[in-house]
Design a protein around this motif. Structure first.
Motif, PDB file in Angstrom:
ATOM      1  N   ALA A 202       0.851  -1.189   0.000  1.00  0.00           N
ATOM      2  CA  ALA A 202       0.000   0.000   0.000  1.00  0.00           C
ATOM      3  C   ALA A 202       0.887   1.239   0.000  1.00  0.00           C
ATOM      4  CB  ALA A 202      -0.927   0.016   1.206  1.00  0.00           C
ATOM      5  N   ILE A 203       0.435   2.258  -0.712  1.00  0.00           N
ATOM      6  CA  ILE A 203       1.146   3.533  -0.770  1.00  0.00           C
ATOM      7  C   ILE A 203       0.147   4.647  -0.494  1.00  0.00           C
ATOM      8  CG2 ILE A 203       2.429   5.148  -2.211  1.00  0.00           C
ATOM      9  CD1 ILE A 203       3.509   2.795  -3.801  1.00  0.00           C
ATOM     10  N   PHE A 204       0.503   5.523   0.434  1.00  0.00           N
ATOM     11  CA  PHE A 204      -0.227   6.763   0.662  1.00  0.00           C
ATOM     12  C   PHE A 204       0.603   7.887   0.051  1.00  0.00           C
ATOM     13  CE2 PHE A 204      -2.662   4.181   3.332  1.00  0.00           C
ATOM     14  CZ  PHE A 204      -3.705   4.872   3.925  1.00  0.00           C
ATOM     15  N   CYS A 205       0.068   8.499  -0.991  1.00  0.00           N
ATOM     16  CA  CYS A 205       0.725   9.647  -1.625  1.00  0.00           C
ATOM     17  C   CYS A 205      -0.345  10.725  -1.776  1.00  0.00           C
ATOM     18  CB  CYS A 205       1.323   9.257  -2.978  1.00  0.00           C
ATOM     19  SG  CYS A 205       2.218  10.609  -3.791  1.00  0.00           S
ATOM     20  N   ARG A 206      -0.562  11.447  -0.690  1.00  0.00           N
ATOM     21  CA  ARG A 206      -1.706  12.362  -0.636  1.00  0.00           C
ATOM     22  C   ARG A 206      -1.260  13.821  -0.687  1.00  0.00           C
ATOM     23  NH1 ARG A 206      -5.969  10.726   3.824  1.00  0.00           N
ATOM     24  NH2 ARG A 206      -4.275  11.000   5.305  1.00  0.00           N
ATOM     25  N   ASN A 207      -2.015  14.586  -1.468  1.00  0.00           N
ATOM     26  CA  ASN A 207      -1.813  16.037  -1.535  1.00  0.00           C
ATOM     27  C   ASN A 207      -0.411  16.416  -1.991  1.00  0.00           C
ATOM     28  OD1 ASN A 207      -4.481  16.447  -0.464  1.00  0.00           O
ATOM     29  ND2 ASN A 207      -3.657  15.902   1.535  1.00  0.00           N
ATOM     30  N   LEU A 208       0.087  15.663  -2.949  1.00  0.00           N
ATOM     31  CA  LEU A 208       1.334  16.014  -3.628  1.00  0.00           C
ATOM     32  C   LEU A 208       1.069  16.346  -5.090  1.00  0.00           C
ATOM     33  CD1 LEU A 208       4.416  16.245  -3.915  1.00  0.00           C
ATOM     34  CD2 LEU A 208       4.451  13.781  -4.411  1.00  0.00           C
ATOM     35  N   LEU A 209       0.322  15.476  -5.772  1.00  0.00           N
ATOM     36  CA  LEU A 209       0.132  15.639  -7.216  1.00  0.00           C
ATOM     37  C   LEU A 209      -0.494  16.984  -7.572  1.00  0.00           C
ATOM     38  CD1 LEU A 209      -1.189  12.057  -8.086  1.00  0.00           C
ATOM     39  CD2 LEU A 209       1.144  12.933  -8.318  1.00  0.00           C
ATOM     40  N   ILE A 210      -1.329  17.524  -6.686  1.00  0.00           N
ATOM     41  CA  ILE A 210      -1.995  18.801  -6.986  1.00  0.00           C
ATOM     42  C   ILE A 210      -1.010  19.965  -7.027  1.00  0.00           C
ATOM     43  CG2 ILE A 210      -4.274  18.163  -6.144  1.00  0.00           C
ATOM     44  CD1 ILE A 210      -3.566  19.510  -3.493  1.00  0.00           C
ATOM     45  N   TYR A 211       0.192  19.764  -6.511  1.00  0.00           N
ATOM     46  CA  TYR A 211       1.184  20.841  -6.502  1.00  0.00           C
ATOM     47  C   TYR A 211       2.222  20.703  -7.611  1.00  0.00           C
ATOM     48  CZ  TYR A 211      -0.653  21.990  -1.889  1.00  0.00           C
ATOM     49  OH  TYR A 211      -1.479  22.338  -0.858  1.00  0.00           O
ATOM     50  N   LEU A 212       2.074  19.702  -8.469  1.00  0.00           N
ATOM     51  CA  LEU A 212       3.102  19.418  -9.462  1.00  0.00           C
ATOM     52  C   LEU A 212       2.690  19.868 -10.857  1.00  0.00           C
ATOM     53  CD1 LEU A 212       4.159  15.799  -8.410  1.00  0.00           C
ATOM     54  CD2 LEU A 212       5.020  17.995  -7.571  1.00  0.00           C
ATOM     55  N   THR A 213       3.704  20.119 -11.685  1.00  0.00           N
ATOM     56  CA  THR A 213       3.468  20.357 -13.100  1.00  0.00           C
ATOM     57  C   THR A 213       2.977  19.057 -13.738  1.00  0.00           C
ATOM     58  OG1 THR A 213       5.723  19.726 -13.708  1.00  0.00           O
ATOM     59  CG2 THR A 213       5.332  22.060 -13.158  1.00  0.00           C
ATOM     60  N   ARG A 214       2.474  19.172 -14.948  1.00  0.00           N
ATOM     61  CA  ARG A 214       2.014  17.967 -15.650  1.00  0.00           C
ATOM     62  C   ARG A 214       3.150  16.966 -15.802  1.00  0.00           C
ATOM     63  NH1 ARG A 214      -0.990  17.695 -21.595  1.00  0.00           N
ATOM     64  NH2 ARG A 214      -1.291  15.417 -21.593  1.00  0.00           N
ATOM     65  N   ALA A 215       4.333  17.458 -16.178  1.00  0.00           N
ATOM     66  CA  ALA A 215       5.487  16.564 -16.329  1.00  0.00           C
ATOM     67  C   ALA A 215       5.869  15.950 -14.986  1.00  0.00           C
ATOM     68  CB  ALA A 215       6.665  17.317 -16.921  1.00  0.00           C
ATOM     69  N   GLY A 216       5.791  16.753 -13.915  1.00  0.00           N
ATOM     70  CA  GLY A 216       6.091  16.235 -12.592  1.00  0.00           C
ATOM     71  C   GLY A 216       5.114  15.159 -12.164  1.00  0.00           C
ATOM     72  N   ARG A 217       3.830  15.372 -12.441  1.00  0.00           N
ATOM     73  CA  ARG A 217       2.835  14.356 -12.099  1.00  0.00           C
ATOM     74  C   ARG A 217       3.110  13.050 -12.830  1.00  0.00           C
ATOM     75  NH1 ARG A 217      -0.832  18.657 -12.734  1.00  0.00           N
ATOM     76  NH2 ARG A 217      -1.527  17.826 -14.740  1.00  0.00           N
ATOM     77  N   GLN A 218       3.405  13.146 -14.112  1.00  0.00           N
ATOM     78  CA  GLN A 218       3.665  11.938 -14.889  1.00  0.00           C
ATOM     79  C   GLN A 218       4.861  11.174 -14.327  1.00  0.00           C
ATOM     80  OE1 GLN A 218       1.814  10.632 -17.023  1.00  0.00           O
ATOM     81  NE2 GLN A 218       0.512  12.193 -17.917  1.00  0.00           N
ATOM     82  N   ARG A 219       5.888  11.906 -13.927  1.00  0.00           N
ATOM     83  CA  ARG A 219       7.078  11.239 -13.386  1.00  0.00           C
ATOM     84  C   ARG A 219       6.757  10.557 -12.064  1.00  0.00           C
ATOM     85  NH1 ARG A 219      12.783  14.334 -13.019  1.00  0.00           N
ATOM     86  NH2 ARG A 219      12.383  14.353 -15.258  1.00  0.00           N
TER      87      ARG A 219
END
Length: 290
Positions: A202-219
């Motif tokens: 299980a991975i909790f990755c919360r409230n990070l993607l909303i702060y990233l660029t599109r390229a950052g999100r994809q990575r």
């Protein structure tokens, strides 16, 4: 005044979308660092940040948002408890359940995960929580494991008594809970983030993607896909149920959990999805063990 070069440095380093926090937030952080290091020109500070990993880290610490509390959005933790029991029953004791909290901020989420697993019946050594963050200052606070009342906005008194020792208005993590969580510095934008680690259940990755660029999100999404075991559970923030994730993961049917599952793919990890709960509704922590 904006310093576009420093904004680009933050974008390249941590994937930050400047508009998500506001240019004024970045500018204020830069001004604070200028005062600390005794410089008056942003161009000189840019050179220092480029040449000094320590100063770049200090700038990141000044920019990163670390607002969190124990059992924030409780439904994902209830789902995690049911998930953990289903996986643990079909697993050899020599294979501990592995959970990743990244970013872990000041530690409340990672400790909430460990409390959930203890209360679900997993024994000490039956699981491990890896907690990773880009902010060294947040990690220092997490490792201290001492929190004020504001960190317990949704926790019940019984939970506090069982897992924390109290001194006045401060609550300190008890040793058994502290031993279950391993903190480390890391950057999800790094292509070798946790390279060589076994997959996580299980991975909790919360409230990070909303702060990233599109390229950052994809990575970052690619990294999460690499790290999550087949059949594993991914939990994101309530505003992060985005189309990019559905290209890699299957949305969980449980409402309010903001969770995904990883289906069969290129990974050669054992399939665990068949042993997991499908439609069980999330339970409130006030009702006892998940």
């Amino acid at each position: 005044m904006r310093c576009v070069e420093l904004e680009r440095l933050l974008e390249a380093t941590i994937g930050l979308e400047v508009a998500s926090v506001g240019p004024e937030t970045i500018s204020a952080a830069i001004r604070r660092r200028l005062r600390v290091v005794g410089l008056s020109q942003e161009a000189a500070y840019l050179r220092k940040a480029l040449s000094s990993p320590e100063e770049l880290q200090a700038l990141i610490d000044a920019v990163v948002i670390s607002e969190t509390w124990f059992f924030r959005d409780g439904s994902p933790f209830a789902l995690l408890g049911e998930f953990a029991v289903a996986v643990w029953r079909g697993r050899r004791a020599a294979m501990p359940l592995r959970v990743l909290s990244a970013p872990c901020a000041t530690g409340e989420e990672a400790y909430s995960i460990a409390i959930t697993l203890f209360e679900a019946g997993l024994p000490p050594g039956g699981f491990v929580v890896h907690a990773i963050d880009i902010s060294r200052e947040s990690l220092r606070r997490a490792e201290r494991g001492s929190y004020g009342r504001n960190a317990f906005r949704t926790s019940d008194p019984a939970c506090q008594a069982a897992h924390f020792s109290r001194s006045g208005n401060e609550f300190s993590v008890r040793p058994l809970l502290r031993a279950a969580v391993h903190f480390a510095h890391g950057n999800l934008m790094n292509a070798r983030f946790l390279a060589g680690e076994a997959p996580f259940d299980a991975i909790f990755c919360r409230n990070l993607l909303i702060y990233l660029t599109r390229a950052g999100r994809q990575r970052v999404i690619g990294t999460l896909d690499r790290l999550l075991a087949v059949g594993g559970m991914l939990v994101v923030g309530h505003a992060e149920m985005i189309p990019e994730l559905t290209a890699h993961f299957q949305p969980s049917p449980q409402p309010g959990t903001f969770a995904y599952r990883k289906g069969k793919g290129a990974s050669a990890q054992p399939e665990i999805a068949a042993r997991l709960p499908r439609q069980a509704p999330p339970r409130s922590r006030s009702g006892g063990r998940p």
